[in-house]
Design a protein around this motif. Sequence first.
Motif, short mmCIF file in Angstrom:
data_model
loop_
_atom_site.label_atom_id
_atom_site.label_comp_id
_atom_site.label_asym_id
_atom_site.label_seq_id
_atom_site.Cartn_x
_atom_site.Cartn_y
_atom_site.Cartn_z
N MET A 276 -12.65 -5.80 -7.07
CA MET A 276 -12.01 -7.04 -7.48
C MET A 276 -12.26 -8.14 -6.46
SD MET A 276 -8.48 -5.19 -8.75
CE MET A 276 -7.45 -6.63 -8.69
N VAL A 277 -12.28 -7.78 -5.19
CA VAL A 277 -12.56 -8.76 -4.14
C VAL A 277 -13.97 -9.31 -4.30
CG1 VAL A 277 -12.92 -9.05 -1.65
CG2 VAL A 277 -10.91 -7.82 -2.48
N GLU A 278 -14.92 -8.45 -4.66
CA GLU A 278 -16.31 -8.88 -4.87
C GLU A 278 -16.44 -9.77 -6.10
OE1 GLU A 278 -19.03 -8.48 -3.12
OE2 GLU A 278 -18.14 -7.26 -1.52
N GLU A 279 -15.76 -9.40 -7.18
CA GLU A 279 -15.91 -10.08 -8.45
C GLU A 279 -15.07 -11.36 -8.56
OE1 GLU A 279 -18.03 -9.30 -11.00
OE2 GLU A 279 -18.87 -7.86 -9.56
N THR A 280 -13.81 -11.29 -8.09
CA THR A 280 -12.90 -12.45 -8.22
C THR A 280 -12.20 -12.73 -6.90
OG1 THR A 280 -11.16 -10.94 -9.01
CG2 THR A 280 -12.50 -12.08 -10.68
N PRO A 281 -12.96 -13.15 -5.89
CA PRO A 281 -12.34 -13.39 -4.57
C PRO A 281 -11.29 -14.49 -4.59
CG PRO A 281 -14.56 -14.31 -4.66
CD PRO A 281 -14.41 -13.48 -5.88
N TYR B 80 0.84 -1.20 0.00
CA TYR B 80 0.00 0.00 0.00
C TYR B 80 0.87 1.25 0.00
CZ TYR B 80 -3.66 3.33 1.34
OH TYR B 80 -4.54 4.39 1.38
N ASP B 81 0.65 2.12 -0.98
CA ASP B 81 1.33 3.41 -1.06
C ASP B 81 0.43 4.45 -0.38
OD1 ASP B 81 2.44 5.84 -1.69
OD2 ASP B 81 2.82 5.37 -3.79
N ARG B 82 0.77 4.81 0.83
CA ARG B 82 -0.10 5.72 1.61
C ARG B 82 -0.20 7.11 0.99
NH1 ARG B 82 -1.13 3.64 6.70
NH2 ARG B 82 0.04 1.74 7.19
N LYS B 83 0.93 7.58 0.45
CA LYS B 83 0.95 8.93 -0.10
C LYS B 83 -0.02 9.07 -1.27
CE LYS B 83 4.09 12.40 -2.01
NZ LYS B 83 5.49 12.70 -2.41
N ASN B 84 0.00 8.09 -2.18
CA ASN B 84 -0.85 8.15 -3.37
C ASN B 84 -2.13 7.34 -3.23
OD1 ASN B 84 1.06 9.73 -4.94
ND2 ASN B 84 2.30 7.86 -5.04
N GLU B 85 -2.29 6.67 -2.09
CA GLU B 85 -3.47 5.85 -1.83
C GLU B 85 -3.70 4.84 -2.96
OE1 GLU B 85 -6.82 8.32 -0.93
OE2 GLU B 85 -6.08 8.78 1.10
N ARG B 86 -2.61 4.16 -3.32
CA ARG B 86 -2.68 3.14 -4.35
C ARG B 86 -2.19 1.81 -3.77
NH1 ARG B 86 -5.29 4.10 -9.07
NH2 ARG B 86 -3.79 2.77 -10.21
N VAL B 87 -2.75 0.71 -4.27
CA VAL B 87 -2.34 -0.62 -3.86
C VAL B 87 -1.55 -1.23 -5.01
CG1 VAL B 87 -3.09 -2.90 -3.13
CG2 VAL B 87 -4.37 -0.88 -2.41
N TYR B 88 -0.35 -1.71 -4.71
CA TYR B 88 0.53 -2.24 -5.74
C TYR B 88 0.62 -3.76 -5.65
CZ TYR B 88 2.13 2.37 -7.13
OH TYR B 88 2.18 3.65 -7.63
N GLY C 106 3.10 -6.01 -7.54
CA GLY C 106 4.20 -6.00 -8.48
C GLY C 106 4.23 -4.67 -9.23
N GLU C 107 4.19 -4.73 -10.56
CA GLU C 107 4.23 -3.51 -11.37
C GLU C 107 2.85 -2.90 -11.56
OE1 GLU C 107 6.12 -4.55 -14.99
OE2 GLU C 107 8.09 -4.91 -14.09
N ASN C 108 1.78 -3.63 -11.24
CA ASN C 108 0.43 -3.13 -11.41
C ASN C 108 -0.04 -2.42 -10.14
OD1 ASN C 108 0.24 -4.32 -13.99
ND2 ASN C 108 -0.25 -6.29 -13.04
N SER C 109 -0.92 -1.44 -10.31
CA SER C 109 -1.45 -0.72 -9.15
C SER C 109 -2.95 -0.51 -9.32
CB SER C 109 -0.74 0.62 -8.97
OG SER C 109 -1.06 1.53 -10.02
N PHE C 110 -3.65 -0.36 -8.19
CA PHE C 110 -5.10 -0.18 -8.19
C PHE C 110 -5.47 0.89 -7.16
CE2 PHE C 110 -3.84 -4.67 -8.22
CZ PHE C 110 -4.18 -5.04 -9.51
N ALA C 111 -6.59 1.53 -7.42
CA ALA C 111 -7.19 2.38 -6.39
C ALA C 111 -7.86 1.46 -5.37
CB ALA C 111 -8.20 3.34 -7.01
N LYS C 112 -8.05 1.93 -4.17
CA LYS C 112 -8.69 1.12 -3.13
C LYS C 112 -10.08 0.68 -3.57
CE LYS C 112 -8.24 2.23 1.18
NZ LYS C 112 -8.21 3.02 2.44
N SER C 113 -10.80 1.57 -4.25
CA SER C 113 -12.15 1.23 -4.71
C SER C 113 -12.11 0.10 -5.72
CB SER C 113 -12.83 2.47 -5.31
OG SER C 113 -12.05 2.99 -6.39
N ASP C 114 -11.09 0.13 -6.61
CA ASP C 114 -10.93 -0.95 -7.59
C ASP C 114 -10.65 -2.28 -6.90
OD1 ASP C 114 -11.29 0.85 -9.66
OD2 ASP C 114 -9.14 1.23 -9.89
N LEU C 115 -9.85 -2.20 -5.86
CA LEU C 115 -9.48 -3.41 -5.13
C LEU C 115 -10.71 -4.05 -4.49
CD1 LEU C 115 -6.89 -5.04 -4.38
CD2 LEU C 115 -6.94 -3.83 -2.20
N LEU C 116 -11.53 -3.24 -3.88
CA LEU C 116 -12.75 -3.76 -3.26
C LEU C 116 -13.68 -4.39 -4.29
CD1 LEU C 116 -13.51 -0.85 -0.75
CD2 LEU C 116 -12.71 -3.15 -0.18
#
Length: 260
Positions: free
Chosen positions: A40-45, A18-26, A28-38
């Motif tokens: 993804m958890v719903e769609e592909t747990p 988790y990158d606190r400054k930019n509020e992004r979840v990484y 590897g090389e890919n990153s997501f917003a927290k909303s995207d991550l949630l």
Amino acid sequence: DNFQLFYEQQGERVLLQYDRKNERVYAGENSFAKSDLLHMVEETPGKFSNNVVTRPLMQEFLFPTLSFIAGPGEISYWAELKKIFEFAEIKMPIIVPRINITYLERNIESDLNDLRLNIENVLINGVEKDKHNFVESLKDKAIEETVETARTEILAQYEKVYEKLRDFDKGMLPIIDKNSNFITNQLDYLLLKTEDAIKRKYHIVLNKYDRIGEALYPFGGFQERCWNIFYFLNQYGLEFINEVCDEKFSCNGNHYVINL
């Protein structure tokens, strides 16, 4: 900044950061917003999995238990999770140490008796210290003292040569250092060879130390962390497990020794 979860990418698990400054979840090389991550958890747990910290939480969330029987390593990290359970509002189960067993074969017991070693001490500390003390007791201290006296005298003579040549030609000084190191290394080699001679002479006794260590304290740990059950099945038959299960044990934190 560790998200305490893995995310599956191209067939491999990648630890989420988790990158606190930019509020992004990484991942590897890919990153997501927290909303995207949630989302993804719903769609592909199934793409998410626990790490060593969140696995106990998931375990108790899905299958709450009165108590959890754990090995030494599990107890160590579960002991650090109390506040995490409180944060997640999940009741932490009672942690009970599992049964620890060491199998003592007759030949190993015979070696213990011959060397007068205490099995409890061996299971805690191994045999290397006792083996070292045995070898030290066999060394001729007069030889070591003579070699050390020779070392002192040789270095003293080299110091005199060093002083003479320093004013004559400083370029000779590295040669003197190299030469003195070679001579003193030869003295170390001589002491090493005398120790080798002791080990050859008393190899039968030293082999007993090694057998005990390999059987009861292999690689610095309990027998159960190293030895495979198939050794005992081959030695004592397929009924070995049933015979062990017929013994009466309690999960009380004690370490049991079974004489075979």
